[in-house]
Design an enzyme around this catalytic site. Structure first.
Site, short mmCIF file in Angstrom:
data_model
loop_
_atom_site.label_atom_id
_atom_site.label_comp_id
_atom_site.label_asym_id
_atom_site.label_seq_id
_atom_site.Cartn_x
_atom_site.Cartn_y
_atom_site.Cartn_z
N HIS A 116 0.96 -1.18 0.04
CA HIS A 116 0.15 0.12 -0.19
C HIS A 116 0.74 1.21 -0.09
CE1 HIS A 116 0.59 -0.22 4.57
NE2 HIS A 116 0.42 1.31 4.35
N ASP A 146 0.31 -7.50 1.53
CA ASP A 146 0.52 -6.11 1.44
C ASP A 146 2.29 -6.13 1.71
OD1 ASP A 146 0.20 -3.62 1.75
OD2 ASP A 146 0.09 -3.41 3.80
N SER A 220 4.68 2.69 8.03
CA SER A 220 4.28 1.58 6.97
C SER A 220 5.52 1.08 6.28
CB SER A 220 3.17 1.89 6.23
OG SER A 220 2.00 1.98 6.90
#
Length: 465
Positions: A116, A146, A220
């Site tokens: 993402h 992911d 992230s």
């Protein structure tokens, strides 16, 4: 009284950390290991961080999004009536986003991050801790876990060694390193709060490490490391009702990231194997009804004819309790364990049938994961869970196509108009009767994608770009 209890508890916690660090075994004090005591004899992580933080990078992603235009501007009569010039297509505005990444191979320049973080990016730039900047190439990306893999051409890189995330235990100390809120590299510490988390409304294969080390937007793709400097997870998600950290963060285990990375390097995508079963969680009520003295597992409710499970002899009602010697916690865990194995892999399944334990071997076949990483043509169906029509489906035997069994809210597939229960019959007028055929047709489609879909009693066309 509460203040005294709190301070005492805090003192005990600090003392435990000091003891854990100050009484490190001899190897921790050797030349190739970080020293955990500073010049004053106080516990510190500074020497460790000096070694590992250069392997954590900042990732900036540039993308362009088409601007919306009022449809009246395209109407010639409207333009003539109001004496307006012919419409000019505006240049899409640039959008910038930022995240983190981890160098895992210094020689080849491989960098792990989240899917993402780089999704739909037109340009990906990696900035090292020493402020060197490099354009990165996308090796491959897997929405299901992911995980994405990037590559840069650079010298004098520092990489983190991948640890064995299966050895983690609740209570182990960990460090989270990333670039939260665009502040620059930041380090936080905490413990492993839980393992094997799933059902967190994050699409795909879930086996998250939960930690209370502060993780915020921008973290992230960053590193979750053990106190010996090994990478044990890739920071991925947070529960943040207030928009910031509340002490509940999640990381993809390093072993899962390693399995995905190996396939991305070899194939540019993840080729998941399929067992060919429909399963549900094993509950105490089921244990009582089936008279099985086992705490966990996944119960088979249906076996697809001609599947790997069918050939292995699996039957409805079988309870799968382990895969290749690793215990199965539930249906989500079984899905993750199988989904990380390649097509053609032989797996050993420990099964309980009618109270009798047995071991069966199955060779996994090509699965139904359509959103293959590394090729954006597959991303148009990201968020849709698909499988072949099979006995028991209302249209089995009457139609040949692929059933949409589940749709993730807000996903790209849903925004294109696809719905759970739809049956995909053709791609660009080419009939598809199986997931394998659908993958083949998707790989050939370079431009707009026209799906022929059966929805209830109607047949419709959906266009995806």
């Amino acid at each position: 009284m509460r203040s005294i209890v709190f301070q005492t508890g805090r003192a005990i916690a600090l003392l435990c950390v000091a003891l854990a660090l100050g009484t490190a075994p001899a190897p921790a004090q050797s030349a190739d290991r970080p020293v955990f005591l500073n010049e004053d004899g106080l516990p510190t992580l500074a020497p460790l961080l000096e070694q590992i933080t250069p392997a954590v990078v900042n990732i900036s992603v540039e993308s362009r999004q088409k601007a919306e235009m009022n449809p009246l501007f395209n109407d010639p009569f409207f333009r003539r009536f109001f004496d307006m010039p012919s419409p000019q297509t505006p240049a899409p505005p640039r959008q910038m986003s930022a995240g983190s990444g981890v160098i895992v191979d210094a020689e080849k320049g491989y960098v792990l991050t989240n899917h993402h973080v780089i999704d739909n990016g037109d340009r990906i730039v990696i900035t090292l801790k020493d402020r060197r900047r490099f354009d990165a190439e996308l090796v491959g990306s897997d929405p299901g876990t992911d995980i994405a893999l990037l590559q840069i051409e650079a010298e004098n890189l520092k990489a983190l060694e991948l640890g064995d995330s299966d050895r983690l235990r609740v209570g182990d100390y960990v460090l989270a390193i990333g670039n939260p809120f665009g502040l620059g590299q930041t380090v936080t510490s905490g413990i492993v709060s839980a393992l094997g988390r799933s059902g967190l409304s994050v699409d795909g294969y879930e086996d998250f490490i939960q930690t209370d080390a502060s993780i915020n937007p921008g973290n992230s793709g960053g590193a979750l490391t053990s106190f010996d400097g090994r990478l044990v997870g890739i920071n991925t998600a947070i529960i943040a009702p207030s928009g910031g950290n509340v002490g509940i963060g999640f990381a993809v285990p390093a072993n899962m990231a390693r399995a995905v990375m190996d396939q991305l390097i070899e194939f540019g995508e993840v080729r998941r194997g399929l067992l060919g079963v429909i399963i549900q969680d094993f509950t105490p009520d089921l244990a009582e009804a089936l008279d099985i003295d086992t705490a966990s597992g996944a119960v088979i409710t249906q076996v697809e004819p001609g599947s790997a499970a069918g050939e292995a002899g699996l039957q409805p009602g079988d309870l799968i309790v382990s895969v290749d010697g690793r215990a199965v916690a539930g249906s989500a865990d079984l899905r993750s364990q199988i989904g990380l194995k390649r097509v053609g892999t032989e797996v050993e399944l420990e099964v309980i049938r009618d109270g009798t334990a047995m071991t069966l071997s199955a060779t996994l076949r090509e699965g139904g994961a359509i959103a293959a990483a590394g090729d954006r043509r597959f991303d148009r169906l990201a968020g849709a869970e698909l499988r072949n029509l099979q006995p028991g489906d209302p249209d089995f035997g009457e139609l040949e196509g692929i059933l949409v069994t589940r749709m993730d809210p807000g996903s790209r597939a849903e925004s294109s108009g696809l719905e759970a229960g739809d049956i995909i019959l053709a791609v660009n007028r080419n009939p598809v009767g199986s997931v394998t055929e659908l993958r083949r047709e998707l790989s050939r489609a370079d431009g707009a994608l026209a799906l022929t879909v059966q929805r209830g009693g109607a047949r419709i066309f959906l266009v995806m770009r």
